[in-house]
Design an enzyme around this catalytic site. Structure first.
Site, short mmCIF file in Angstrom:
data_model
loop_
_atom_site.label_atom_id
_atom_site.label_comp_id
_atom_site.label_asym_id
_atom_site.label_seq_id
_atom_site.Cartn_x
_atom_site.Cartn_y
_atom_site.Cartn_z
N CYS A 95 -18.56 -0.13 8.33
CA CYS A 95 -18.87 0.67 9.51
C CYS A 95 -20.22 0.36 10.15
O CYS A 95 -20.27 -0.10 11.28
CB CYS A 95 -18.80 2.16 9.16
SG CYS A 95 -17.12 2.69 8.79
N GLU A 129 -18.44 6.67 2.66
CA GLU A 129 -17.67 6.12 1.54
C GLU A 129 -18.41 6.44 0.25
O GLU A 129 -19.63 6.46 0.21
CB GLU A 129 -17.48 4.61 1.71
CG GLU A 129 -16.38 4.32 2.70
CD GLU A 129 -16.09 2.84 2.86
OE1 GLU A 129 -16.12 2.10 1.88
OE2 GLU A 129 -15.84 2.45 4.01
N THR A 152 -13.49 4.73 15.01
CA THR A 152 -14.70 4.61 15.83
C THR A 152 -14.41 3.63 16.96
O THR A 152 -14.00 2.49 16.71
CB THR A 152 -15.86 4.10 14.97
OG1 THR A 152 -15.97 4.96 13.83
CG2 THR A 152 -17.17 4.12 15.74
N LYS A 194 0.84 -1.20 0.00
CA LYS A 194 0.00 0.00 0.00
C LYS A 194 0.87 1.25 0.00
O LYS A 194 0.63 2.21 -0.75
CB LYS A 194 -0.83 0.00 1.29
CG LYS A 194 -2.31 0.15 1.09
CD LYS A 194 -3.00 0.19 2.44
CE LYS A 194 -4.34 -0.48 2.36
NZ LYS A 194 -5.09 -0.40 3.61
P1 NAD Z 1 -9.34 0.00 6.98
O1 NAD Z 1 -9.25 -1.39 7.48
O2 NAD Z 1 -9.70 0.27 5.56
O3 NAD Z 1 -7.95 0.75 7.27
C1 NAD Z 1 -7.21 0.61 8.45
C2 NAD Z 1 -5.73 0.70 8.08
O4 NAD Z 1 -4.96 0.79 9.28
C3 NAD Z 1 -5.23 -0.50 7.30
O5 NAD Z 1 -4.64 -0.06 6.08
C4 NAD Z 1 -4.18 -1.12 8.24
O6 NAD Z 1 -3.10 -1.72 7.54
C5 NAD Z 1 -3.74 0.09 9.02
N1 NAD Z 1 -3.06 -0.20 10.30
C6 NAD Z 1 -3.37 -1.15 11.22
N2 NAD Z 1 -2.50 -1.09 12.26
C7 NAD Z 1 -1.62 -0.10 11.98
C8 NAD Z 1 -0.49 0.43 12.65
N3 NAD Z 1 -0.09 -0.05 13.82
N4 NAD Z 1 0.18 1.44 12.08
C9 NAD Z 1 -0.22 1.94 10.88
N5 NAD Z 1 -1.27 1.47 10.19
C10 NAD Z 1 -1.97 0.46 10.74
O7 NAD Z 1 -10.39 0.72 7.93
P2 NAD Z 1 -11.24 2.05 7.62
O8 NAD Z 1 -12.50 1.73 6.91
O9 NAD Z 1 -10.33 3.08 7.05
O10 NAD Z 1 -11.66 2.47 9.09
C11 NAD Z 1 -10.74 2.98 10.00
C12 NAD Z 1 -11.50 3.49 11.21
O11 NAD Z 1 -12.31 4.60 10.84
C13 NAD Z 1 -12.45 2.48 11.82
O12 NAD Z 1 -12.52 2.67 13.21
C14 NAD Z 1 -13.79 2.84 11.20
O13 NAD Z 1 -14.87 2.43 11.99
C15 NAD Z 1 -13.67 4.36 11.16
N6 NAD Z 1 -14.47 5.02 10.15
C16 NAD Z 1 -14.45 4.56 8.86
C17 NAD Z 1 -15.21 5.20 7.90
C18 NAD Z 1 -15.26 4.66 6.49
O14 NAD Z 1 -16.05 5.20 5.71
N7 NAD Z 1 -14.50 3.64 6.14
C19 NAD Z 1 -15.98 6.31 8.24
C20 NAD Z 1 -15.95 6.79 9.54
C21 NAD Z 1 -15.19 6.13 10.50
#
Ligand code: NAD
Length: 446
Positions: A264, A156, A122, A35
Site C-alpha cells: 500500500c 496489515e 484505494t 484461493k
Molecule cells: P490483493 O492483491 O492482496 O487482493 C486483491 C484480490 O482481488 C486478489 O485476490 C485478486 O485475485 C482479486 N480480484 C481481482 N480481480 C477480481 C475480480 N474481477 N473479481 C474478484 N476478485 C478479483 O490486494 P489487497 O492488498 O487486498 O488490496 C486491495 C485494495 O485494498 C487495494 O486497493 C489496496 O490499496 C487497498 N488496501 C489494502 C490494504 C492492505 O492492508 N492490504 C489496506 C487498505 C487498503
C-alpha cells in the site's frame, strides 16, 4: 444483512471474516480458484492474527462462503464491498484500476434489484464518479444502485482488529439512502462509538491517499533526521522520544529504519503525488516527491551500512537477514525493504540467508536466488554479519550468547532499532543501528 466481498486478498479476506463476525451473511468472490477452495475449507491463504479462527468458525456455520461467481454474489447480496487490487500502473505513478472496473463491469449486468456497491480499494480521486456512470449504464436496475466510497485504513498484521475496531469509518456518498446503508452495515461498530465521517466520494478518495501519504512522509522525515544524527554522531532514539511528546507531532510512525514498504504505502504515495501534479498543485507534488526520494534511497543506504560494518569484502560475505515480511505480523513481502536489501546484497556477491517466522514461502517465490532458513540458528551459521530487517518481536528476544558459537563474526546491524544493544555488546557483539552511534565490546570496557 447479506453482503458480498469482491476480491479476497489482504484486505478482502479479513473484511469478509469480520463482516461475518458482525452477524452478516457473507459471500466472498475471487477469480483465483485455488484461493476459493482453500477459503471454503476454512483455510486462510494469508497470515493475520485471529483470521484462521474467524474463518474456521464462520465457514463451518455456513454464514461465510466463497465463490468464483459474481452472478451468484449479485443474486445473494444487497451490499457489495469492492476489495480488488489497485496495483501501480505500468507508468509507475498512477493506479491501475483495471481490477476495479473489470469487476464492476462483470457484476453490473446481474444487478436486478436495488443494492449498494461500497468501494474499499484505494483509488484515484474521481474513480467513484466514473464507476457510478458505468454501473448506472450497465445494471438492469439502473440508478437504483448506489456507489459509495468507503476506503479501508486497516494495518496489515492487525487486519481483524482494525476491521472490527477501526479508528474511523469514512463514507463518500451522494445520497441519504446510501448513507443509511453505510450506517446499517457498520451498525455494531458505529454503536460502539467509532466515528463515522460522511463526505463526498471525492473527499473520501482523497482522505485515504492523504492519510497514507502523510504516513510515508513522516517515515521519510524521521529517516532523513536519522541520517543527520548519523552524520553528527547524535542519537535518533533519544531525539524521537523528546520530539514525539509534542501532541502535534506524536510518536506514531516515528521509527527510523530502512523505509516503508508493503502493498500500500509505496504505491499510495506515488499515486497521490502524481494526483497532486495532475490537479496542477505543483508545490504539493514537489513536497511529496522529496518524501519518495528519501524512501527510494533507503535500500542503498542499508547496503552501504552493512558494507561498512563488515571487516571483509561484501562480495563472498555471508549475511544472515532476519526478516522478509515488509513489517511484523504479516507474510506480505510486497515491496519489502528487508528483501530489497537482501536482493541488492546478493547482486553484490554476498551469500544471503533469510529467516522469517511466517514469510519464507512468499519470499522464496519472489526471490528464489536467496537462501532461506526456518530457524534463526540455521540462518546465522558462519555469518559475517547478522542483519535485523523486520521488527518481529521474536528477534528482540534472541539471546546473543546463543549465537556466539555459530557466527563467523559477532557483528549485528539492526535496521529496526529493536535490540537491546547493551545486551549484545556485553555478549561480545559490535552493534550498528540507524541514526545511533555504533557500540563495540571495547567501548564498554573503556
Ligand atoms: P490483493 O492483491 O492482496 O487482493 C486483491 C484480490 O482481488 C486478489 O485476490 C485478486 O485475485 C482479486 N480480484 C481481482 N480481480 C477480481 C475480480 N474481477 N473479481 C474478484 N476478485 C478479483 O490486494 P489487497 O492488498 O487486498 O488490496 C486491495 C485494495 O485494498 C487495494 O486497493 C489496496 O490499496 C487497498 N488496501 C489494502 C490494504 C492492505 O492492508 N492490504 C489496506 C487498505 C487498503
Amino acid at each position: 444483512m447479506r453482503v458480498s466481498v469482491i476480491g479476497c486478498g489482504h484486505l478482502g479476506i479479513p473484511h469478509a471474516a469480520a463482516m461475518a463476525q458482525l452477524g452478516h451473511q457473507v459471500i466472498g468472490v475471487d477469480t483465483d480458484s485455488s484461493k476459493i477452495s482453500a477459503l471454503n475449507s476454512g483455510k486462510a491463504p494469508i497470515y493475520e492474527a485471529g483470521l484462521s479462527e474467524l474463518l474456521a468458525k464462520h465457514t463451518a456455520s455456513g454464514e461465510l462462503k466463497f465463490t468464483l461467481s459474481l452472478k451468484m454474489a449479485a443474486e445473494f447480496a444487497d451490499v457489495h464491498f469492492l476489495a480488488v487490487g489497485t496495483p501501480i500502473d505500468s507508468d509507475g505513478r498512477s493506479y491501475d484500476t483495471g481490477q476495479v472496473f473489470g469487476a464492476v463491469r462483470e457484476l453490473a449486468p446481474y444487478l436486478t434489484r436495488p443494492c449498494t456497491i461500497m468501494g474499499k480499494s484505494t483509488v484515484t480521486v474521481g474513480t467513484t464518479k466514473r464507476l457510478t456512470e458505468l454501473v448506472h449504464r450497465l445494471a438492469p436496475v439502473g440508478d437504483a444502485v448506489d456507489v459509495v466510497w468507503n476506503p479501508e485504513f486497516l494495518r496489515e498484521g492487525h487486519a481483524i482488529d482494525d476491521t472490527l475496531r477501526p479508528d474511523r469509518i469514512i463514507a463518500g456518498v451522494t445520497s441519504e439512502r446510501a448513507e443509511r446503508t453505510v450506517r446499517e452495515v457498520y451498525g455494531p461498530i458505529i454503536d460502539s462509538g467509532v466515528p463515522l465521517f460522511v463526505m463526498t466520494p471525492e473527499t473520501a478518495e482523497l482522505t485515504k491517499g492523504a492519510a497514507n501519504t502523510f504516513l510515508g512522509m513522516k517515515i521519510s522525515y524521521i529517516n532523513a533526521v536519522a541520517d543527520m544524527c548519523d552524520a553528527a554522531g547524535a542519537d535518533v532514539a533519544q531525539l524521537v522520544e523528546a520530539l514525539g511528546i509534542d501532541p502535534r507531532i506524536g510518536h506514531g510512525g516515528m521509527r527510523p529504519g530502512i523505509g516503508y514498504g508493503g502493498g500500500c504505502l509505496p504505491k499510495d504515495v506515488r499515486a497521490f503525488t502524481a494526483s497532486a501534479g495532475q490537479l496542477g498543485v505543483d508545490h504539493a507534488e514537489a513536497l511529496l516527491l522529496a518524501a519518495e526520494a528519501v524512501n527510494d534511497r533507503r535500500p542503498e543506504y542499508a547496503v552501504q551500512l552493512i558494507d561498512a560494518a563488515l571487516d571483509r569484502d561484501l562480495s563472498g560475505a555471508r549475511v544472515a537477514m532476519l526478516g522478509a515480511a515488509f513489517k511484523a505480523g504479516t507474510n506480505d513481502v510486497r515491496e519489502s525493504p528487508a528483501l530489497a536489501v537482501a536482493g541488492r546484497l546478493h547482486q553484490r556477491g554476498a551469500r544471503v540467508t533469510v529467516h522469517d517466522p511466517v514469510a519464507v514461502p512468499s519470499a522464496a517465490r519472489r526471490h528464489p536466488e536467496l537462501e532461506y532458513a526456518n530457524d534463526v540458528t540455521d540462518a546465522v551459521i558462519d555469518a559475517d554479519v547478522v542483519v535485523v530487517g523486520t521488527e518481529w518481536p521474536q528477534y528482540q528476544e534472541i539471546r546473543p550468547e546463543d549465537l556466539n558459537g555459530l557466527v563467523a563474526t559477532r557483528t549485528l546491524v539492526d535496521f529496526r532499532n529493536i535490540v537491546d544493544s547493551d545486551q549484545w555488546t556485553e555478549a561480545g557483539w559490535t552493534v550498528h543501528c540507524v541514526g545511533r552511534p555504533s557500540t563495540a565490546p571495547a567501548d564498554r570496557s573503556s
